[in-house]
Design a protein around this motif. Structure first.
Motif, mmCIF file in Angstrom:
data_model
loop_
_atom_site.group_PDB
_atom_site.id
_atom_site.type_symbol
_atom_site.label_atom_id
_atom_site.label_comp_id
_atom_site.label_asym_id
_atom_site.label_seq_id
_atom_site.Cartn_x
_atom_site.Cartn_y
_atom_site.Cartn_z
ATOM 1 N N THR A 67 0.848 -1.182 0.000
ATOM 2 C CA THR A 67 0.000 0.000 0.000
ATOM 3 C C THR A 67 0.886 1.235 0.000
ATOM 4 O O THR A 67 1.833 1.326 0.789
ATOM 5 C CB THR A 67 -0.929 0.003 1.234
ATOM 6 N N ILE A 68 0.584 2.173 -0.897
ATOM 7 C CA ILE A 68 1.407 3.355 -1.082
ATOM 8 C C ILE A 68 0.492 4.567 -1.285
ATOM 9 O O ILE A 68 -0.622 4.426 -1.787
ATOM 10 C CB ILE A 68 2.376 3.143 -2.279
ATOM 11 N N HIS A 69 0.947 5.737 -0.884
ATOM 12 C CA HIS A 69 0.189 6.967 -1.096
ATOM 13 C C HIS A 69 0.251 7.361 -2.574
ATOM 14 O O HIS A 69 1.323 7.335 -3.176
ATOM 15 C CB HIS A 69 0.762 8.121 -0.263
ATOM 16 N N THR A 70 -0.866 7.738 -3.131
ATOM 17 C CA THR A 70 -0.894 8.100 -4.556
ATOM 18 C C THR A 70 -0.028 9.321 -4.853
ATOM 19 O O THR A 70 0.601 9.385 -5.907
ATOM 20 C CB THR A 70 -2.334 8.372 -5.027
ATOM 21 N N THR A 71 0.032 10.274 -3.944
ATOM 22 C CA THR A 71 0.821 11.492 -4.171
ATOM 23 C C THR A 71 2.289 11.183 -4.417
ATOM 24 O O THR A 71 2.935 11.831 -5.233
ATOM 25 C CB THR A 71 0.687 12.449 -2.962
ATOM 26 N N CYS A 77 9.479 1.967 -4.032
ATOM 27 C CA CYS A 77 8.764 2.667 -2.956
ATOM 28 C C CYS A 77 9.735 3.437 -2.068
ATOM 29 O O CYS A 77 9.455 4.573 -1.662
ATOM 30 C CB CYS A 77 7.960 1.685 -2.111
ATOM 31 N N GLU A 78 10.852 2.823 -1.771
ATOM 32 C CA GLU A 78 11.856 3.505 -0.949
ATOM 33 C C GLU A 78 12.311 4.786 -1.636
ATOM 34 O O GLU A 78 12.419 5.844 -1.003
ATOM 35 C CB GLU A 78 13.042 2.565 -0.708
ATOM 36 N N TYR A 79 12.554 4.709 -2.940
ATOM 37 C CA TYR A 79 12.949 5.902 -3.683
ATOM 38 C C TYR A 79 11.813 6.932 -3.704
ATOM 39 O O TYR A 79 12.044 8.130 -3.560
ATOM 40 C CB TYR A 79 13.354 5.535 -5.113
ATOM 41 N N ALA A 80 10.587 6.461 -3.875
ATOM 42 C CA ALA A 80 9.441 7.373 -3.934
ATOM 43 C C ALA A 80 9.296 8.158 -2.640
ATOM 44 O O ALA A 80 9.024 9.355 -2.656
ATOM 45 C CB ALA A 80 8.160 6.583 -4.225
ATOM 46 N N TYR A 81 9.485 7.509 -1.510
ATOM 47 C CA TYR A 81 9.309 8.172 -0.219
ATOM 48 C C TYR A 81 10.562 8.914 0.259
ATOM 49 O O TYR A 81 10.459 9.980 0.840
ATOM 50 C CB TYR A 81 8.892 7.159 0.856
ATOM 51 N N ARG A 82 11.724 8.357 0.014
ATOM 52 C CA ARG A 82 12.949 8.918 0.588
ATOM 53 C C ARG A 82 13.809 9.677 -0.409
ATOM 54 O O ARG A 82 14.712 10.405 -0.014
ATOM 55 C CB ARG A 82 13.791 7.799 1.194
#
Length: 131
Positions: free
Chosen positions: A29-33, A72-77
């Motif tokens: 689960t990931i935030h769309t933004t 996901c790690e790249y997307a968030y961090r």
């Protein structure tokens, strides 16, 4: 890549089912933004009018779990932990991994080299391979 933290926290969650096998897919689960800033096609998949967007779930059959985790790690961090390097050795059987390694190392089999030269001579495009 700057994301407004308030927008992040209030954005819709989206679930990706990741893996090759139906029974072994892992839900993420990931935030769309977060994804919107990285990929237009994924933003459309999550927020458009397709059934995936309406249901809030998409299946990624051809992505392995660890690759998706790094995404996901790249997307968030804004950075990610690289994968462990794997060495693929050619086997006695014909396998694509061994052939790929051979071609990358500049030691492609002679049958492949001859085939590529014939293809190059017979068409307008040329492939340059180390000999």
């Amino acid at each position: 890549m700057t994301i407004n933290f308030d927008k992040l926290l209030t954005s819709r969650n989206f679930q990706f089912l990741v893996g090759l096998n139906d029974q072994d897919r892992t839900p993420f689960t990931i935030h769309t933004t977060v994804v919107e800033t990285l990929s237009g096609p994924l933003a459309t998949l999550m927020n458009g009018s397709m059934c995936e967007a309406l249901n809030g779930v998409a299946t990624l059959e051809e992505v392995d779990e660890q690759t998706f985790v790094r995404f996901c790690e790249y997307a968030y961090r804004g950075d990610y932990t690289p994968a462990q390097q794997q060495i693929v050795l050619p086997s006695s059987k014909f396998d694509r991994g061994g052939l790929l390694l051979s071609v990358i190392m500049g030691k492609e089999p002679s049958w492949l080299r001859r085939s590529l030269r014939r293809k190059s001579a017979a068409s307008s495009w040329k492939i340059s391979m180390p000999v």
